[in-house]
Scaffold this motif. Structure first.
Motif, PDB file in Angstrom:
ATOM      1  N   ALA A  49       0.830  -1.211   0.000  1.00 57.02           N
ATOM      2  CA  ALA A  49       0.000   0.000   0.000  1.00 57.02           C
ATOM      3  C   ALA A  49       0.863   1.259   0.000  1.00 57.02           C
ATOM      4  O   ALA A  49       0.452   2.287  -0.517  1.00 57.02           O
ATOM      5  N   GLY A  52       1.137   2.856  -3.116  1.00 56.55           N
ATOM      6  CA  GLY A  52      -0.112   3.332  -3.709  1.00 56.55           C
ATOM      7  C   GLY A  52      -0.903   2.238  -4.399  1.00 56.55           C
ATOM      8  O   GLY A  52      -1.890   2.513  -5.057  1.00 56.55           O
ATOM      9  N   GLN A  53      -0.484   0.982  -4.253  1.00 51.99           N
ATOM     10  CA  GLN A  53      -1.204  -0.120  -4.881  1.00 51.99           C
ATOM     11  C   GLN A  53      -2.065  -0.825  -3.844  1.00 51.99           C
ATOM     12  O   GLN A  53      -1.658  -0.970  -2.699  1.00 51.99           O
ATOM     13  N   MET A  54      -3.235  -1.244  -4.279  1.00 51.07           N
ATOM     14  CA  MET A  54      -4.122  -1.909  -3.354  1.00 51.07           C
ATOM     15  C   MET A  54      -4.285  -3.350  -3.782  1.00 51.07           C
ATOM     16  O   MET A  54      -4.833  -3.615  -4.836  1.00 51.07           O
ATOM     17  N   GLY A 107      -3.599   1.594  -9.960  1.00 48.23           N
ATOM     18  CA  GLY A 107      -4.777   1.406  -9.116  1.00 48.23           C
ATOM     19  C   GLY A 107      -5.709   0.268  -9.434  1.00 48.23           C
ATOM     20  O   GLY A 107      -5.452  -0.887  -9.109  1.00 48.23           O
TER      21      GLY A 107
ATOM     22  N   GLU B  93      -8.021   7.604  -5.070  1.00 50.41           N
ATOM     23  CA  GLU B  93      -8.718   6.426  -5.587  1.00 50.41           C
ATOM     24  C   GLU B  93      -8.775   5.296  -4.564  1.00 50.41           C
ATOM     25  O   GLU B  93      -9.790   4.620  -4.428  1.00 50.41           O
ATOM     26  N   ILE B  94      -7.689   5.122  -3.803  1.00 55.01           N
ATOM     27  CA  ILE B  94      -7.614   4.029  -2.834  1.00 55.01           C
ATOM     28  C   ILE B  94      -8.751   4.146  -1.819  1.00 55.01           C
ATOM     29  O   ILE B  94      -9.403   3.166  -1.470  1.00 55.01           O
ATOM     30  N   ILE B  97     -12.145   3.184  -3.498  1.00 57.18           N
ATOM     31  CA  ILE B  97     -12.296   1.743  -3.684  1.00 57.18           C
ATOM     32  C   ILE B  97     -12.591   1.070  -2.347  1.00 57.18           C
ATOM     33  O   ILE B  97     -13.486   0.234  -2.240  1.00 57.18           O
TER      34      ILE B  97
END
Lengths: 312, 289
Positions: A49, A52-54, A107, B93-94, B97
């Motif tokens: 995270a 910035g990645q989920m 994202g 965006e996180i 979501i």
């Protein structure tokens, strides 16, 4: 430099964690093992995270670890701990390949593809069992002859390793790269940070620990089936606990994992309420305290300094 | 004749694609206009399906329950837009979501508490009626389901291409600032779009209730498929979504018929399509940039 206070805090925390099996009942020891497993998952999710990645695919890599360990035991009869580490290793390799495919995108693509990966793996394992007429569940011998204390120490060491890794990352140059990618990916590229490279590094480290936690699962319970390890609720745990404790902070995921795991274990008597509470926490946390517990305490401290004595 | 069998497989895939298109269109519409990825969109389908089921129990046929499902879901959409989605429109965006994902968990567990976790189904008098056209056969229920979806999609196409409302939608999607400068009220359009997308989900739910089992986690089964469609078609593109649902519907049907183990591979098909597309054409069929 790490301050003396922080060192003392960690010293006593580790001593406490080490003595824990002698202080509590066997049932609470089981919960503690569960807490540690969730700490590993939450800390690992938080590492990804930071870029910035989920990831919605925690369960996918958890399952890869669990099934690799199980198959290694079935095929080669390796010692348990080697099986578990091979699980972590394969999860890392899988995440490397997978990351090369979908981490170039931003994202939502990553979130959806990781969710899809989990489902596809679950379905594939169920189908492989069905086509080869194997029973869906597999039994494996419980590690250390079923002695929960040793299992606890094993997962404690892995948990500490994941926490130390997280702290090392946050102290290193890599953390600045992660943060710059999260806040402004184009800007990061402009100053010479390669976003894909760092995203993949974070993803592989995180999957390695998740894979080990997965490998631990069958040998702790003695039994494994696809629906249990490729369970979306494992991915949900990975998301909610860091968010509740405080995203992108070092302590947040740990606090989140401890509080929420104990809470959900004690609330077990109404099962569907568990998911309802998780969902509500997500919605409320995003709307009212997007920085989690740690972040909220920090901003409270800025607003009302007199509430917090200097020593804290 | 093997080619007749193949045709049957294809036709069945196309028929189910109608529902997929309905679900995915709502999802892509919300993304195109609000720039929000709605993970709770599948839950609208589930709610629509349960509405259809309970209305059917009290004697109202599924085609007529559309009249109830559309306003009910639109109201729910307005409510959610006002209290949940609107506050995070400008957030990262996180956060968006995670919020919609949390919402989907809440709606799922409310459904689990209200309705039993068992699978139920709407059994109409055409439920198990087969239709044979030149030895190509399919269930009449699938036909009804397809035509419901097809009719609504035609209507939607007209609405977006030829009405004032559609023009505004496309303007906002193209360039929000410029559209607002021309005096288009973005806020109002956000409400209308979200309500509209929710009712599209509800319609899809009613259409599904005729051909599939209904259960509280129905939305989860749909969400992955519709994301697959939206990614294949390009985020925000409605024509792309329609074409992509055909691809998904037909591939699922082919895999379900020819692969060992059959339709159990369902979710894996969607995933493999996503991965292939991410490798070959990351921006979708009609995506540009």
């Amino acid at each position: 430099m790490v301050s003396r206070k922080t060192l003392i805090f960690w010293f006593f925390s580790v001593i406490f964690a080490g003595l824990l099996p002698y202080l509590i009942s066997l049932y609470n020891l089981h919960i503690s093992i569960y807490v540690l497993q969730n700490i590993i998952i939450a800390v690992s999710w938080n590492i990804v995270a930071m870029t910035g990645q989920m990831s919605f695919g925690t369960a996918g890599f958890f399952g890869i670890g669990a099934y690799t360990a199980t198959f290694m035991w079935e095929l080669f009869k390796f010692p348990t701990i080697l099986n578990i580490f091979l699980g972590g290793f394969l999860a890392a390799v899988a995440s490397l390949i997978f990351g090369l495919i979908c981490l170039r995108m931003r994202g939502i693509y990553f979130a959806v593809t990781t969710l899809g990966l989990t489902e596809a793996l679950r379905v594939t394992l169920i189908m492989v069992h069905a086509i080869s007429f194997r029973p869906l569940g597999t039994s494996v011998p419980v590690m250390f002859g079923g002695l929960k204390q040793y299992a606890y120490y094993f997962i404690l060491i892995i948990g500490l390793a994941s926490i130390i890794t997280e702290f090392k990352i946050m102290k290193s140059k890599m953390f600045y790269a992660f943060t710059s990618i999260r806040t402004d990916e184009d800007g990061a590229t402009m100053i010479g940070v390669n976003p894909t490279r760092y995203k993949i590094i974070a993803f592989v480290i995180s999957s390695f620990f998740i894979g080990i936690a997965g490998g631990f699962y069958p040998f702790y319970r003695g039994y494994i089936e696809p629906a249990a390890v490729f369970d979306v609720s494992i991915s949900i745990v990975g998301i909610i606990m860091p968010l509740f404790g405080g995203l992108y902070t070092a302590l947040g995921p740990i606090i989140g994992a401890i509080v929420l795991t104990i809470l959900s274990e004690k609330l077990r008597f109404f099962l569907t309420a568990n998911q309802l509470i998780y969902g509500l926490i997500l919605v409320i946390a995003i709307l009212f305290m997007p920085k989690g517990i740690v972040g909220s305490i920090n901003s409270l401290r800025e607003k009302y300094p007199f509430l917090f004595p200097k020593a804290m | 004749m093997p080619d007749k069998i193949f045709l049957t497989v294809i036709i069945n895939g196309v028929l189910i694609a109608g529902v997929y298109a309905l679900v995915a269109t709502g999802l892509t519409l919300v993304y195109g206009v609000l720039r929000v990825v709605n993970f709770a969109h599948g839950e609208f389908v589930m709610i629509g399906a349960y509405l259809s089921y309970y209305l059917f129990l009290s004697g109202i046929p599924p085609v007529l329950s559309l009249l109830f499902a559309i306003p009910a879901l639109a109201l729910l959409g307005l409510f959610l837009q006002k209290f949940l989605v609107n506050p995070v429109l400008k957030a990262p965006e996180i956060n968006q979501i995670l919020l919609t994902f949390g919402l989907s968990l809440v709606l799922q567990s409310i459904a689990l508490i209200l309705f039993s976790p068992e699978h139920v189904s709407v059994r109409t008098n055409y439920s198990s009626l087969p239709i044979n056209i030149k030895s190509i056969s399919f269930g009449a229920a699938r036909g009804v389901c397809f035509f419901m979806a097809f009719f609504i999609l035609l209507l939607l196409h007209y609405l977006i291409k030829f009405t004032d409302f559609g023009k505004k939608l496309r303007a906002i999607q193209e360039d929000k600032e410029a559209a607002m400068l021309r005096g288009i009220n973005a806020q109002n359009l956000y409400y209308i779009t979200f309500a509209f997308a929710a009712s599209l989900g509800g319609i899809a739910g009613v259409a599904t209730s005729v051909v599939m089992y209904i259960y509280p986690l129905l939305g989860y089964a749909f969400i992955l498929k519709s994301f697959c469609i939206v990614i294949l078609g390009g985020l925000g593109s409605i024509t792309g979504a329609m074409l992509a649902s055909l691809i998904l519907g037909v591939s699922e049907s082919i895999v379900g018929f020819y692969a060992p183990g059959g339709s159990g591979w369902g979710e894996a098909v969607a995933f493999i399509l996503i991965v292939i597309f991410l490798v070959v054409r990351p921006k979708g069929i009609f995506g540009s940039e």
